[in-house]
Scaffold this active site. Structure first.
Site, short mmCIF file in Angstrom:
data_model
loop_
_atom_site.label_atom_id
_atom_site.label_comp_id
_atom_site.label_asym_id
_atom_site.label_seq_id
_atom_site.Cartn_x
_atom_site.Cartn_y
_atom_site.Cartn_z
CG HIS A 104 -4.41 28.17 -12.41
ND1 HIS A 104 -3.93 27.35 -13.37
CD2 HIS A 104 -3.33 28.66 -11.74
CE1 HIS A 104 -2.60 27.35 -13.31
NE2 HIS A 104 -2.22 28.14 -12.32
CE LYS A 126 3.17 0.09 3.46
NZ LYS A 126 2.67 1.45 3.19
CD GLU A 164 -2.75 30.93 -8.15
OE1 GLU A 164 -3.49 29.96 -8.40
OE2 GLU A 164 -1.51 30.85 -8.13
N PRO A 173 2.48 4.85 1.04
CG PRO A 173 4.40 6.07 0.56
CD PRO A 173 3.22 5.45 -0.08
N GLY A 190 0.83 -1.20 0.00
CA GLY A 190 0.00 0.00 0.00
C GLY A 190 0.86 1.25 0.00
P1 ADP Z 1 2.66 2.99 6.51
O1 ADP Z 1 1.62 2.33 5.65
O2 ADP Z 1 3.49 3.93 5.73
O3 ADP Z 1 3.43 2.02 7.32
P2 ADP Z 1 1.71 3.78 9.05
O4 ADP Z 1 1.13 2.49 9.47
O5 ADP Z 1 3.03 4.11 9.67
O6 ADP Z 1 1.80 3.90 7.48
O7 ADP Z 1 0.65 4.92 9.35
C1 ADP Z 1 1.02 6.16 9.86
C2 ADP Z 1 -0.01 6.66 10.83
O8 ADP Z 1 -1.21 6.97 10.17
C3 ADP Z 1 -0.37 5.62 11.85
O9 ADP Z 1 0.45 5.72 12.97
C4 ADP Z 1 -1.81 5.96 12.19
O10 ADP Z 1 -1.86 6.85 13.24
C5 ADP Z 1 -2.33 6.63 10.95
N1 ADP Z 1 -3.18 5.71 10.20
C6 ADP Z 1 -2.92 5.22 8.97
N2 ADP Z 1 -3.92 4.42 8.55
C7 ADP Z 1 -4.82 4.39 9.54
C8 ADP Z 1 -6.07 3.72 9.71
N3 ADP Z 1 -6.58 2.93 8.77
N4 ADP Z 1 -6.74 3.93 10.86
C9 ADP Z 1 -6.23 4.73 11.81
N5 ADP Z 1 -5.08 5.36 11.71
C10 ADP Z 1 -4.36 5.22 10.60
ZN ZN Z 2 -0.33 28.34 -11.41
MG MG Z 3 5.40 1.90 7.55
#
Ligand code: ADP
Ligand code: ZN
Ligand code: MG
Length: 616
Positions: free
Chosen positions: A433, A213, A430, A209, A207
């Site tokens: 646009h 995950k 702007e 960033p 997925g």
């Molecule tokens: P990555 O997919 O890059 O590992 P992370 O798991 O580190 O992302 O997510 C970063 C932060 O975003 C998490 O610590 C959380 O607080 C928030 N977050 C991301 N997705 C969710 C979700 N589905 N529900 C709640 N919080 C989320």
């Molecule tokens: Zn512009």
């Molecule tokens: Mg991560």
């Protein structure tokens, strides 16, 4: 494996500080003895008082003479160094009888001096010794680190500390379901083995960033009730060759001892890239590490309840061997959250924050398409900060909306002052646009137009889709290119020349046009893709554009891209010319107000005869 030496070192520093403080205290005390509220008199007065018999007793230390009178009062005076008090009194003509009756004590200052000399002599040595001890200790601790390089740095998840559960992950229902199956297996393996089912050895979370995950993995750790080893892909790769492979070995042997358990390898793309690809050095080490992971995963005897979960945002660059059945054959896609999931995530992250009653999280969720979970967490936090800054007790709708802007476009930079001309150019740019985008049906509705600098840009026109979109059509792309060119065209038409402010727009328009030709098959060249994304990644985008097509095709692509842009520019010019008066009107207002909301902007169109676009 644990890095011990740190805390004792800190204690040592404290110890040295305390010793230093004690030394300072002792010396000051030594030098300050005998300071009382006494009065200084001249030597002559002292002699007179001796003659008249007023003196009770005298103490001499070095050149200082402390005198106590018969009436109890205390005085002091000084004599020349080297001259004796008896000589002084006799020479001044004081009767010998009187001198004989006064108790005179001579205090030995030499011995006091001895101690201060000793202190001055010894303290530097002590400090030097302490310094060496300190140096030696830190050298030792880094030695220890070197010795433990081959050990895995996996962290064992500590349940007691903070427990993340699936409740903390909003949305991502499919991912949660798949993963709870694994949790169930680890809890009751007999249930599955009895029926001959084999649970996958490896699960790959895929997925973008910030989609959660790592959070999902933490939730599994919280739910599964088994040991959970977590390591990041980059931790395998270090300065020393061979470390990665030996860390993998160490990690897996540890895991086997603790089975049933879970190994989580975050950001596996750091080691799991296609083997044999890449530029520059360093990938040999990665290859060995990857081979070791593959070997270890194959080496699990059936019945070892160790599950390897890995996460990546670049599945396209992973080595195919990682993804073959028997290894990471279960792939779980963690999607960008849709508006319902975003609402859920908002709820999770506002759980411990006081919300005003008027807050409609659904509305916020709807106006944040393209936000990841991480963005939403950031948004909730920004809103809380803003509320606290304004000394309010509950987070209101205003704060949330402002925070969306901040997350999307960066903080406002009110300190960046534009001069009058720049401000005017930015405003016309702007509005160019905005008007082009408003007129064309393929563009999203205008949400805001502003000439307050944000981040790198001087102004901003913000289009916001009314709902999540998953597909884009050719005509939508064409309209989008027009609205991107709207700023450039407007500047050209009102000021007769272009500025550097349009550079980013042109870049984006060109990329879009090029992608239409080379990536989406939206041109006369037909359904064919030019260029190989994967190879570009390994060579570095700037390094070499791998061309898997002929020079003739390249020339054709260039012509087609230019054609798309030219056509769009003509169309934009027509639109801007047609709405010249309106643009002038809106831009004049924008210069005064600096920001126009979507509603304010739309009002300009309701009382003119401009063909209104259907907004769906
Ligand atoms: P990555 O997919 O890059 O590992 P992370 O798991 O580190 O992302 O997510 C970063 C932060 O975003 C998490 O610590 C959380 O607080 C928030 N977050 C991301 N997705 C969710 C979700 N589905 N529900 C709640 N919080 C989320
Ligand atoms: Zn512009
Ligand atoms: Mg991560």
């Amino acid at each position: 494996m644990p890095a011990l030496p740190n805390p004792p070192q800190k204690r040592n520093v404290f110890l040295y500080l305390i010793i230093a403080a004690l030394i300072v205290a002792a010396t000051t005390m030594m030098f300050n003895t005998g300071e009382q509220t006494t009065q200084e008199i001249t030597l002559n007065t002292f002699v007179e008082k001796t003659q008249s018999g007023e003196i009770h007793k005298v103490e001499v230390s070095d050149n200082r003479i402390d005198i106590e009178l018969v009436d109890g009062s205390k005085l002091y005076t000084f004599k020349e160094s080297g001259s004796s008090i008896y000589e002084i009194l006799e020479k001044s003509g004081v009767d010998e009888d009187i001198i004989a009756t006064i108790p005179i004590t001579i205090i030995d200052t030499e011995s006091g001096k001895f101690w201060t000399d000793l202190l001055i002599g010894i303290v530097p040595f002590l400090l030097i010794i302490a310094f060496f001890v300190f140096m030696m200790r830190s050298a030792q601790s880094s030695n220890n680190q070197a010795m433990s390089f081959g050990k895995s740095r996996a962290k064992v998840y500590d349940k007691g500390k903070q427990k993340t559960t699936f409740d903390d992950v909003a949305g991502a229902e499919e991912a949660k379901e798949e993963l709870s199956e694994i949790v169930d297996f680890l809890k009751k393996p007999q249930k599955y083995t009895a029926i001959g089912a084999k649970i996958p050895k490896g699960v790959m979370l895929i997925g973008a960033p910030g989609t959660g995950k790592t959070l999902l993995a933490r939730a599994i750790a919280g739910e599964a009730d088994v040991p959970f080893f977590s390591i990041s892909g980059s931790e395998f790769v270090e300065m020393f060759v061979g470390v990665g492979a030996s860390r993998v070995r160490d990690l897996f042997s540890k895991a086997k001892k603790n089975a049933p358990c879970i190994i989580f390898v975050d950001e596996i793309d750091a080691v799991g890239r296609h083997r044999g690809a890449g530029m520059g050095g360093g990938h040999d080490e990665r290859e060995q590490t990857l081979n070791q992971i593959l070997t270890e995963m194959d080496g699990f005897e059936t019945g070892t309840n160790v599950i390897v979960i890995a996460a990546t945002n670049r599945p396209d660059i992973l080595d195919p061997a990682l993804l073959r059945p028997g290894r990471f054959d279960r792939r779980i896609v963690v999607d960008m959250p849709d508006s319902k999931a975003r609402e859920g995530i908002l709820k999770v992250h506002t759980r411990k924050k006081p919300l005003a009653k008027t807050v409609d999280l659904g509305k916020i969720a709807r106006s944040t398409p393209g936000f990841t979970g991480a963005d939403i967490e950031n948004l909730a936090n920004e809103a809380a900060i803003l509320t606290a800054k304004n000394n309010k007790k509950t987070i209101g709708m205003k704060a949330l909306e402002k925070s969306i802007e901040k997350v999307v476009m960066g903080p406002e930079r009110k300190s960046k002052v534009l001069n009058k001309k720049e401000k005017a150019i930015t405003a016309y740019h702007e509005v160019g646009h905005a008007v082009t985008g408003h007129v064309l049906p393929g563009c999203d509705p205008v949400h805001k137009v502003s000439i307050i600098s944000r981040g790198m840009s001087l102004g901003v026109t913000w289009f916001l889709p009314e709902e999540d979109k998953h597909l884009s059509s050719k005509s939508k792309f064409e309209d989008e290119i027009c609205s991107l060119l709207g700023g450039y065209t407007s500047e050209q038409m009102f000021f007769g020349e272009m500025t550097t402010g349009a550079s980013n727009d042109l870049q984006r328009a060109t990329n879009l046009a090029r992608n239409m030709v080379t990536k989406y098959g939206m041109s006369d060249l037909g359904p064919i893709i030019f260029g190989d994304e994967n190879n570009e990644i390994f060579l570095g985008k700037d390094f070499g554009h791998v061309k898997n097509y002929s020079e003739q095709s390249a020339a054709k692509i260039d012509t087609l891209v230019k054609g798309i842009l030219d056509k769009a520019h003509e169309k934009t010019e027509r639109i801007v010319r047609k709405h010249k008066k309106l643009i002038d009107h809106i831009a004049t207002d924008l210069i005064k107000k600096e920001t126009l909301t979507g509603e304010e902007f739309k009002k300009y169109f309701s009382n003119t005869k401009v063909p209104k676009k259907s907004q769906t």
